[in-house]
Motif scaffolding. Structure first.
Motif, PDB file in Angstrom:
ATOM      1  N   LEU A   1       0.681  -0.798  -0.261  1.00  9.15           N
ATOM      2  CA  LEU A   1       0.232  -0.342  -0.225  1.00  9.15           C
ATOM      3  C   LEU A   1       1.323   1.468   0.151  1.00  9.15           C
ATOM      4  O   LEU A   1       0.483   2.128  -1.136  1.00  9.15           O
ATOM      5  N   ILE A   2       1.804   1.295   1.171  1.00 10.42           N
ATOM      6  CA  ILE A   2       3.042   2.148   0.751  1.00 10.42           C
ATOM      7  C   ILE A   2       3.646   2.875  -0.288  1.00 10.42           C
ATOM      8  O   ILE A   2       3.608   4.283  -0.391  1.00 10.42           O
ATOM      9  N   LEU A   3       3.572   1.920  -1.171  1.00  9.24           N
ATOM     10  CA  LEU A   3       4.550   1.634  -2.248  1.00  9.24           C
ATOM     11  C   LEU A   3       3.669   2.414  -3.421  1.00  9.24           C
ATOM     12  O   LEU A   3       4.089   3.612  -3.888  1.00  9.24           O
ATOM     13  N   LEU A   4       2.635   1.628  -3.407  1.00 12.89           N
ATOM     14  CA  LEU A   4       1.462   2.185  -4.058  1.00 12.89           C
ATOM     15  C   LEU A   4       1.713   3.660  -4.358  1.00 12.89           C
ATOM     16  O   LEU A   4       1.042   4.311  -5.537  1.00 12.89           O
TER      17      LEU A   4
ATOM     18  N   TYR B   1      -8.533  -0.278   0.681  1.00 19.11           N
ATOM     19  CA  TYR B   1      -7.303   1.113   1.267  1.00 19.11           C
ATOM     20  C   TYR B   1      -6.667   1.335   0.661  1.00 19.11           C
ATOM     21  O   TYR B   1      -6.160   2.802   1.029  1.00 19.11           O
ATOM     22  N   PHE B   2      -6.660   1.104  -0.398  1.00 21.34           N
ATOM     23  CA  PHE B   2      -5.606   1.520  -1.612  1.00 21.34           C
ATOM     24  C   PHE B   2      -6.451   3.275  -2.352  1.00 21.34           C
ATOM     25  O   PHE B   2      -5.350   4.074  -2.063  1.00 21.34           O
ATOM     26  N   SER B   3      -7.426   2.747  -2.398  1.00 25.56           N
ATOM     27  CA  SER B   3      -7.703   3.995  -2.705  1.00 25.56           C
ATOM     28  C   SER B   3      -8.183   5.344  -1.556  1.00 25.56           C
ATOM     29  O   SER B   3      -8.005   6.177  -2.267  1.00 25.56           O
ATOM     30  N   MET B   4      -8.481   4.744  -0.165  1.00 26.52           N
ATOM     31  CA  MET B   4      -8.421   5.679   0.324  1.00 26.52           C
ATOM     32  C   MET B   4      -7.441   6.347   0.498  1.00 26.52           C
ATOM     33  O   MET B   4      -7.357   7.717   0.817  1.00 26.52           O
ATOM     34  N   ALA B   5      -6.049   5.471   0.887  1.00 24.60           N
ATOM     35  CA  ALA B   5      -5.350   6.383   1.015  1.00 24.60           C
ATOM     36  C   ALA B   5      -4.338   6.949   0.019  1.00 24.60           C
ATOM     37  O   ALA B   5      -3.740   8.366  -0.006  1.00 24.60           O
ATOM     38  N   TYR B   6      -4.357   6.737  -1.325  1.00 23.98           N
ATOM     39  CA  TYR B   6      -4.771   7.951  -2.642  1.00 23.98           C
ATOM     40  C   TYR B   6      -5.516   9.241  -2.515  1.00 23.98           C
ATOM     41  O   TYR B   6      -4.763  10.312  -2.948  1.00 23.98           O
ATOM     42  N   LEU B   7      -6.578   8.555  -1.882  1.00 23.97           N
ATOM     43  CA  LEU B   7      -7.376   9.923  -1.605  1.00 23.97           C
ATOM     44  C   LEU B   7      -7.508  10.506  -0.985  1.00 23.97           C
ATOM     45  O   LEU B   7      -7.282  12.116  -1.357  1.00 23.97           O
ATOM     46  N   LEU B   8      -6.612  10.566   0.631  1.00 23.92           N
ATOM     47  CA  LEU B   8      -6.397  11.300   1.248  1.00 23.92           C
ATOM     48  C   LEU B   8      -5.331  12.220   0.796  1.00 23.92           C
ATOM     49  O   LEU B   8      -4.903  13.080   0.656  1.00 23.92           O
TER      50      LEU B   8
ATOM     51  N   SER C   1      -2.973   7.567   8.315  1.00 23.34           N
ATOM     52  CA  SER C   1      -2.601   6.070   8.787  1.00 23.34           C
ATOM     53  C   SER C   1      -3.350   4.878   8.757  1.00 23.34           C
ATOM     54  O   SER C   1      -2.837   4.057   8.905  1.00 23.34           O
ATOM     55  N   SER C   2      -5.313   5.973   8.872  1.00 22.16           N
ATOM     56  CA  SER C   2      -5.538   4.664   9.542  1.00 22.16           C
ATOM     57  C   SER C   2      -5.841   3.115   7.970  1.00 22.16           C
ATOM     58  O   SER C   2      -6.064   2.131   8.458  1.00 22.16           O
ATOM     59  N   PRO C   3      -5.285   4.462   6.825  1.00 22.33           N
ATOM     60  CA  PRO C   3      -5.788   2.579   6.048  1.00 22.33           C
ATOM     61  C   PRO C   3      -4.634   1.185   5.927  1.00 22.33           C
ATOM     62  O   PRO C   3      -4.865   0.484   5.389  1.00 22.33           O
ATOM     63  N   PHE C   4      -3.816   1.753   5.936  1.00 23.64           N
ATOM     64  CA  PHE C   4      -2.382   1.277   6.825  1.00 23.64           C
ATOM     65  C   PHE C   4      -2.607  -0.042   8.300  1.00 23.64           C
ATOM     66  O   PHE C   4      -2.411  -0.989   8.008  1.00 23.64           O
ATOM     67  N   ALA C   5      -3.097   1.139   8.796  1.00 23.18           N
ATOM     68  CA  ALA C   5      -3.741   0.311  10.370  1.00 23.18           C
ATOM     69  C   ALA C   5      -4.420  -0.422  10.162  1.00 23.18           C
ATOM     70  O   ALA C   5      -4.829  -1.598  10.901  1.00 23.18           O
ATOM     71  N   MET C   6      -5.563  -0.553   9.084  1.00 20.08           N
ATOM     72  CA  MET C   6      -6.316  -1.311   9.188  1.00 20.08           C
ATOM     73  C   MET C   6      -6.625  -2.309   8.097  1.00 20.08           C
ATOM     74  O   MET C   6      -6.941  -3.524   8.084  1.00 20.08           O
ATOM     75  N   ILE C   7      -5.646  -1.857   7.089  1.00 22.47           N
ATOM     76  CA  ILE C   7      -5.652  -3.422   6.362  1.00 22.47           C
ATOM     77  C   ILE C   7      -4.708  -4.339   7.216  1.00 22.47           C
ATOM     78  O   ILE C   7      -4.573  -5.543   6.699  1.00 22.47           O
TER      79      ILE C   7
END
Length: 399
Positions: A182-185, A272-279, A336-342
């Protein structure tokens, strides 16, 4: 609201089509070559987490006298060979040595990797096949050293399907891999939102669009167009990766299974990738609203990129601290929520928490977009309350 959604769809379709059918999109698809190199170079980042995950504890269910001898032997060998070279031993007092009781104990105690029973002359090691094979040699060394007279010790092994400890360790490995992907993408793809907005500001296209369409719709459209482009790229990369994996072959059943199962885990990875990207993309839109040149873009985006790394380290270090305050903070902090939730999806099987997390992340994304629009109106369009006061002051003073 309906008109804003329609206008956002028009902007998203325009930008998405322009990007997908451009010549540079082919070179964009070559992007995975770079993160692969970065991932290999940064392979040591998770060493501390790996040590936490692989902290093996073996229960000792032998006579008290032999257990004391074994503990003393383990301490002596650890001093000469290193503490990490020997498994941690925990004596199980008043514990039955029956095989059924041993299996039940392994299933109920998540901290136990395996259980040593029998005697020092004829030890029996029970646990999952992976753990037993890993520590069989060290247990043999301990037993042979503990005996007063040197003798060859043959450790009897008993395999069970999977202990709670090994299952937990496998789920932690899946959580670790999910966060890294997730973080790399996100870091690779989200920056394109910033360059797209600055380019249109330089060409004055954004001002023409703002005269006909609400700014909220423009920002939403651009954000979702870039998200669509990112998902297309990820689909292509995933297809290529799966094709290579199928051609090479491998034992797919050996992959550590997440708590929610692979199908749901895959869907949550996309969400969660979509939400991390949108944030992160909405934050970059706000930066693009304040920047006027490429140099300003680089200056303003650097703190955000470094902050994103700190956010990742926060969620990465909280993998082994499920339910503790630092892990709850990583879950509740939007970035950090998308990464913690995955990571939670890999370790916990309840799904309702993911619905709440996605709603919370979506609300915070809308707040950032709204704030970015306000910045754009004030800094670029010269509108808003501050701009009106400045214009009124200029008319009154004649300046």
């Amino acid at each position: 609201m309906i008109e804003t959604i329609r206008a956002a769809y028009v902007i998203a379709r325009r930008d998405f089509t322009a990007i997908i059918f451009s010549k540079s999109f082919f070179f964009f698809l070559l992007g995975p070559l770079f993160p692969i190199g970065i991932a290999v170079a940064a392979g040591g980042l998770g060493s501390q987490v790996s040590q936490d995950i692989d902290n093996s504890v073996i229960g000792v269910a032998i006579s008290p006298e032999e257990a004391d001898i074994l503990l003393a032997t383990r301490l002596r060998l650890s001093r000469s060979l290193g503490s990490k070279s020997m498994p941690e031993l925990v004596v199980l007092r008043d514990f039955s040595k029956k095989e059924a009781d041993i299996i039940a104990k392994l299933d109920s105690e998540k901290s136990l990797t395996a259980i040593l029973s029998g005697t020092l002359a004829a030890p029996v090691l029970t646990g999952s096949e992976r753990d037993v094979k890993r520590w069989q040699g060290k247990i043999t060394l301990l037993a042979e050293t503990a005996l007063s007279q040197p003798a060859m010790v043959d450790v009897e092994t008993r395999f069970i399907g999977q202990t709670s400890s090994s299952s937990e360790r496998n789920q932690l490995m899946t959580a670790q891999a999910g966060q890294a992907i997730l973080i790399l993408l996100t870091m690779i793809l989200a920056g394109m939102v910033l360059s797209n907005l600055v380019e249109e500001k330089t060409n004055k296209i954004i001002e023409i669009l703002a005269a006909a369409i609400p700014m909220d719709a423009i920002f939403l459209g651009k954000l979702f167009a870039m998200l669509g482009m990112a998902l297309v790229g990820i689909t292509v990369w995933s297809t290529m990766g799966l094709t290579v994996a199928l051609l090479v072959g491998g034992n797919w059943s050996a992959l550590p299974s997440p708590a929610v199962g692979w199908p749901i885990f895959g869907v949550l990875m996309i969400f969660y990738f979509s939400m991390a990207y949108l944030l992160l993309g909405s934050l970059f839109l706000g930066i693009g609203a304040m920047a006027t040149t490429v140099r300003e873009v680089q200056t303003l985006s650097m703190p955000v990129t470094m902050g994103q790394l700190l956010v990742f380290f926060l969620s990465y270090s909280a993998i082994t601290k499920l339910g503790e305050p630092v892990e709850w903070f990583a879950v509740l902090f939007p970035f950090s929520s998308p990464f913690a939730m995955i990571a939670r999806a890999a370790q916990m099987d309840n799904l309702w928490q993911h619905g709440l997390a996605l709603i919370w992340q979506a609300i915070f994304t809308m707040i950032i977009i709204r704030f970015s629009v306000m910045l754009f109106r004030r800094n670029v369009m010269k509108s808003g309350q501050a701009a009106r006061k400045k214009s009124l002051f200029a008319r009154v003073t004649g300046k």
